[in-house]
Design a protein around this motif. Structure first.
Motif, PDB file in Angstrom:
ATOM      1  N   GLU A 121      -7.586   3.962  -9.673  1.00  0.00           N
ATOM      2  CA  GLU A 121      -8.784   3.821  -9.090  1.00  0.00           C
ATOM      3  C   GLU A 121      -9.116   5.353  -8.528  1.00  0.00           C
ATOM      4  O   GLU A 121      -8.684   5.776  -7.685  1.00  0.00           O
ATOM      5  CB  GLU A 121      -8.837   2.943  -8.067  1.00  0.00           C
ATOM      6  N   PRO A 124      -6.001  10.036  -0.855  1.00  0.00           N
ATOM      7  CA  PRO A 124      -6.502  10.156   0.413  1.00  0.00           C
ATOM      8  C   PRO A 124      -5.281  10.656   1.789  1.00  0.00           C
ATOM      9  O   PRO A 124      -4.295   9.785   1.810  1.00  0.00           O
ATOM     10  CB  PRO A 124      -7.327   9.198   0.912  1.00  0.00           C
ATOM     11  N   PHE A 165      -7.526   6.315  -5.164  1.00  0.00           N
ATOM     12  CA  PHE A 165      -7.368   5.453  -4.034  1.00  0.00           C
ATOM     13  C   PHE A 165      -5.979   4.609  -4.334  1.00  0.00           C
ATOM     14  O   PHE A 165      -5.076   4.362  -3.254  1.00  0.00           O
ATOM     15  CB  PHE A 165      -8.333   4.319  -3.931  1.00  0.00           C
ATOM     16  N   LYS A 213      -9.343   0.895   7.364  1.00  0.00           N
ATOM     17  CA  LYS A 213      -8.787  -0.061   6.337  1.00  0.00           C
ATOM     18  C   LYS A 213      -7.629  -1.418   7.241  1.00  0.00           C
ATOM     19  O   LYS A 213      -6.975  -0.821   7.747  1.00  0.00           O
ATOM     20  CB  LYS A 213      -8.284   0.281   5.109  1.00  0.00           C
ATOM     21  N   TYR A 242     -11.855  10.185   4.285  1.00  0.00           N
ATOM     22  CA  TYR A 242     -12.824   9.530   3.605  1.00  0.00           C
ATOM     23  C   TYR A 242     -13.185  10.416   2.512  1.00  0.00           C
ATOM     24  O   TYR A 242     -13.510  11.520   2.747  1.00  0.00           O
ATOM     25  CB  TYR A 242     -14.130   9.096   4.440  1.00  0.00           C
ATOM     26  N   ARG A 275       0.935  -1.075  -0.014  1.00  0.00           N
ATOM     27  CA  ARG A 275      -0.101   0.018  -0.132  1.00  0.00           C
ATOM     28  C   ARG A 275       0.727   1.373  -0.078  1.00  0.00           C
ATOM     29  O   ARG A 275       0.646   2.308  -0.611  1.00  0.00           O
ATOM     30  CB  ARG A 275      -0.950  -0.029   1.137  1.00  0.00           C
ATOM     31  N   GLY A 312     -12.645  -4.697   0.560  1.00  0.00           N
ATOM     32  CA  GLY A 312     -12.928  -3.899   1.800  1.00  0.00           C
ATOM     33  C   GLY A 312     -14.061  -4.171   2.706  1.00  0.00           C
ATOM     34  O   GLY A 312     -14.403  -3.695   3.609  1.00  0.00           O
ATOM     35  N   ILE A 370     -12.183   6.430   6.697  1.00  0.00           N
ATOM     36  CA  ILE A 370     -12.453   5.006   6.492  1.00  0.00           C
ATOM     37  C   ILE A 370     -11.303   4.321   7.100  1.00  0.00           C
ATOM     38  O   ILE A 370     -10.094   4.679   6.993  1.00  0.00           O
ATOM     39  CB  ILE A 370     -12.634   4.753   5.292  1.00  0.00           C
ATOM     40  N   ARG A 382     -17.182   0.165 -10.635  1.00  0.00           N
ATOM     41  CA  ARG A 382     -17.504  -0.864 -10.010  1.00  0.00           C
ATOM     42  C   ARG A 382     -18.947  -0.839  -8.992  1.00  0.00           C
ATOM     43  O   ARG A 382     -19.252   0.193  -8.470  1.00  0.00           O
ATOM     44  CB  ARG A 382     -16.336  -1.360  -8.734  1.00  0.00           C
ATOM     45  N   TYR A 388     -13.071   4.367 -12.668  1.00  0.00           N
ATOM     46  CA  TYR A 388     -11.692   3.487 -13.132  1.00  0.00           C
ATOM     47  C   TYR A 388     -11.279   3.713 -14.499  1.00  0.00           C
ATOM     48  O   TYR A 388     -11.757   2.689 -15.401  1.00  0.00           O
ATOM     49  CB  TYR A 388     -11.868   2.240 -12.561  1.00  0.00           C
ATOM     50  N   GLU A 444     -20.538  -2.342  -6.234  1.00  0.00           N
ATOM     51  CA  GLU A 444     -20.106  -2.888  -4.712  1.00  0.00           C
ATOM     52  C   GLU A 444     -21.087  -3.159  -3.916  1.00  0.00           C
ATOM     53  O   GLU A 444     -21.946  -2.212  -3.468  1.00  0.00           O
ATOM     54  CB  GLU A 444     -18.885  -1.996  -4.097  1.00  0.00           C
TER      55      GLU A 444
HETATM   56  P1  ADP Z   1      -9.325  -3.184  -2.430  1.00  0.00           P
HETATM   57  O1  ADP Z   1      -7.842  -3.155  -2.317  1.00  0.00           O
HETATM   58  O2  ADP Z   1      -9.898  -4.539  -1.936  1.00  0.00           O
HETATM   59  O3  ADP Z   1      -9.870  -2.802  -3.907  1.00  0.00           O
HETATM   60  P2  ADP Z   1      -9.724  -0.581  -1.465  1.00  0.00           P
HETATM   61  O4  ADP Z   1      -8.637  -0.303  -0.380  1.00  0.00           O
HETATM   62  O5  ADP Z   1      -9.241  -0.014  -2.782  1.00  0.00           O
HETATM   63  O6  ADP Z   1      -9.654  -1.980  -1.394  1.00  0.00           O
HETATM   64  O7  ADP Z   1     -11.066   0.129  -1.283  1.00  0.00           O
HETATM   65  C1  ADP Z   1     -12.169  -0.830  -1.688  1.00  0.00           C
HETATM   66  C2  ADP Z   1     -13.409   0.254  -1.962  1.00  0.00           C
HETATM   67  O8  ADP Z   1     -13.239   1.046  -0.921  1.00  0.00           O
HETATM   68  C3  ADP Z   1     -12.966   1.269  -3.212  1.00  0.00           C
HETATM   69  O9  ADP Z   1     -13.161   0.854  -4.547  1.00  0.00           O
HETATM   70  C4  ADP Z   1     -13.793   2.443  -2.776  1.00  0.00           C
HETATM   71  O10 ADP Z   1     -15.152   2.384  -3.217  1.00  0.00           O
HETATM   72  C5  ADP Z   1     -13.891   2.554  -1.120  1.00  0.00           C
HETATM   73  N1  ADP Z   1     -12.622   3.372  -0.756  1.00  0.00           N
HETATM   74  C6  ADP Z   1     -11.525   3.045  -0.325  1.00  0.00           C
HETATM   75  N2  ADP Z   1     -10.768   4.105   0.017  1.00  0.00           N
HETATM   76  C7  ADP Z   1     -11.488   5.168   0.193  1.00  0.00           C
HETATM   77  C8  ADP Z   1     -11.483   6.606   0.543  1.00  0.00           C
HETATM   78  N3  ADP Z   1     -10.449   6.927   1.254  1.00  0.00           N
HETATM   79  N4  ADP Z   1     -12.727   7.064   0.895  1.00  0.00           N
HETATM   80  C9  ADP Z   1     -13.856   6.798   0.097  1.00  0.00           C
HETATM   81  N5  ADP Z   1     -13.823   5.508  -0.394  1.00  0.00           N
HETATM   82  C10 ADP Z   1     -12.985   4.543  -0.125  1.00  0.00           C
END
Ligand code: ADP
Length: 334
Positions: free
Chosen positions: A271, A118, A282, A133, A178, A103, A140, A131, A205, A185, A207
């Protein structure tokens, strides 16, 4: 010389990859974990189906003569860093997969390309919606939203006591600003044969459950969003946004060439979330993304460029074919 074989793992975007290879006149082969073969029997795009006991078996597969493997998300999701040890020649620069997986490296590349990511917070500095993680959370799942330190601590305590996360997960949780924007994409292809970056399509996507939450009135329930991808939807960008999207692709390629020469080759994706004020990324993806399968018949953008049905997979195979013609195939493989 015997015909080239294009191979991949049976899942993700394999149907598109194998079909695109067929369109360009190559032989095709798919590696399926036991139980997953049926899909590739029902859609006859693979000339050869190899059954594996587990994804680990990919690491010991000896390449056939003239075999080129097209990597996709499943390779990375199932094997992690070991994906780099695969013995079959891989289309693209494997080092890119490494930058995608870690990451911090992923964000470093985006920042080097001057693309906003972000902000990250420590729990005592949370001052807005964030958010949270956890490492390795596919799609996610287990992410949660919070907007203060006390909310953060409460949710972490709940997840720990439910056994949903480990102490280690809690320590390595990443707290991210967030981004309240719509997602986009763009699918890119870096052609070293043509010396250019092409944008071939865009998806968003679909989701679950996050795309279902808009159907509930906001304050009735406390539901944590999950981001498990179940499909992809086509998108075109407002035309005045396209120059910026093209510029992002160019800048990412320049940054990658600087950080891990020769950088990213072939397909990649950024993304994005677009707010009324800005565009935020992201993460980037160093290989074909599943949303490209929308465009087996081409997208509006690939049509403008090629005036034929040019899917991302077909584009990859076209590059291979042209590289062979110029005796430059080696430059495309690692
Ligand atoms: P993965 O690696 O499984 O794709 P991510 O960390 O990219 O997981 O996040 C999955 C989803 O979460 C993204 O496609 C987006 O919709 C949402 N997301 C991730 N980070 C953020 C953020 N900082 N703010 C808002 N939504 C987020």
């Amino acid at each position: 010389m015997s015909k080239l074989i294009i191979s991949t793992i049976g899942s993700h975007s394999a149907l598109q990859i194998l079909y695109g290879a067929k369109q360009e006149g190559f032989n095709t082969k798919v590696y399926c974990v036991k139980g997953k073969e049926n899909l590739y029997k029902r859609y006859p795009v693979a000339q050869e189906i190899v059954t594996l006991d587990s994804y680990e078996d990919m690491l010991t597969q000896e390449p056939a003569i003239n075999e080129i493997f097209i990597p996709h998300g499943t390779l990375i999701a199932t094997l992690g860093k070991r994906a780099l040890d695969i013995q079959i020649p891989v289309f693209g620069n494997k080092e890119g997969m490494h930058w995608e997986m870690v990451r911090d490296k992923n964000h470093q590349l985006l920042q080097e390309a001057n693309i906003r990511t972000p902000k990250s917070y420590s729990s005592d500095k949370i001052d807005g919606l964030t958010i949270v993680k956890f490492p390795g959370a596919k799609g996610g799942s287990g992410y949660f939203l919070c907007s203060s330190q006390s909310e953060y601590e409460q949710q972490i305590a709940e997840l720990l006591s439910a056994g949903s996360i480990s102490e280690d997960d809690a320590k390595t949780a990443q707290i991210q600003e967030y981004i309240t924007g719509v997602t986009m994409y763009p699918h890119y292809f870096h052609s070293i044969i043509h010396g250019r970056v092409e944008m071939l399509g865009i998806d968003r996507r679909y989701e679950t459950n996050v795309d279902a939450l808009g159907r509930l009135s906001q304050n009735n329930f406390k539901i944590n969003p999950s981001y498990k991808v179940v499909g992809n939807q086509p998108l075109i960008a407002r035309e005045s946004l396209v120059p910026e999207l093209l510029d992002f692709g160019d800048r990412l390629i320049e940054a990658a060439a600087k950080l891990f020469p020769p950088g990213l080759l072939g397909p990649f994706c950024i993304e994005l979330a677009i707010t009324p004020e800005e565009i935020v990324a992201f993460e980037f993806t160093s290989r074909i993304v599943a949303g490209t399968t929308l465009y087996v018949n081409g997208s509006p953008y690939s049509r403008f460029l090629f005036d034929e049905d040019m899917s991302m997979a077909r584009r990859i195979c076209r590059e291979i074919k042209q590289a062979m013609g110029q005796r430059r195939l080696k430059e495309l493989l690692t």
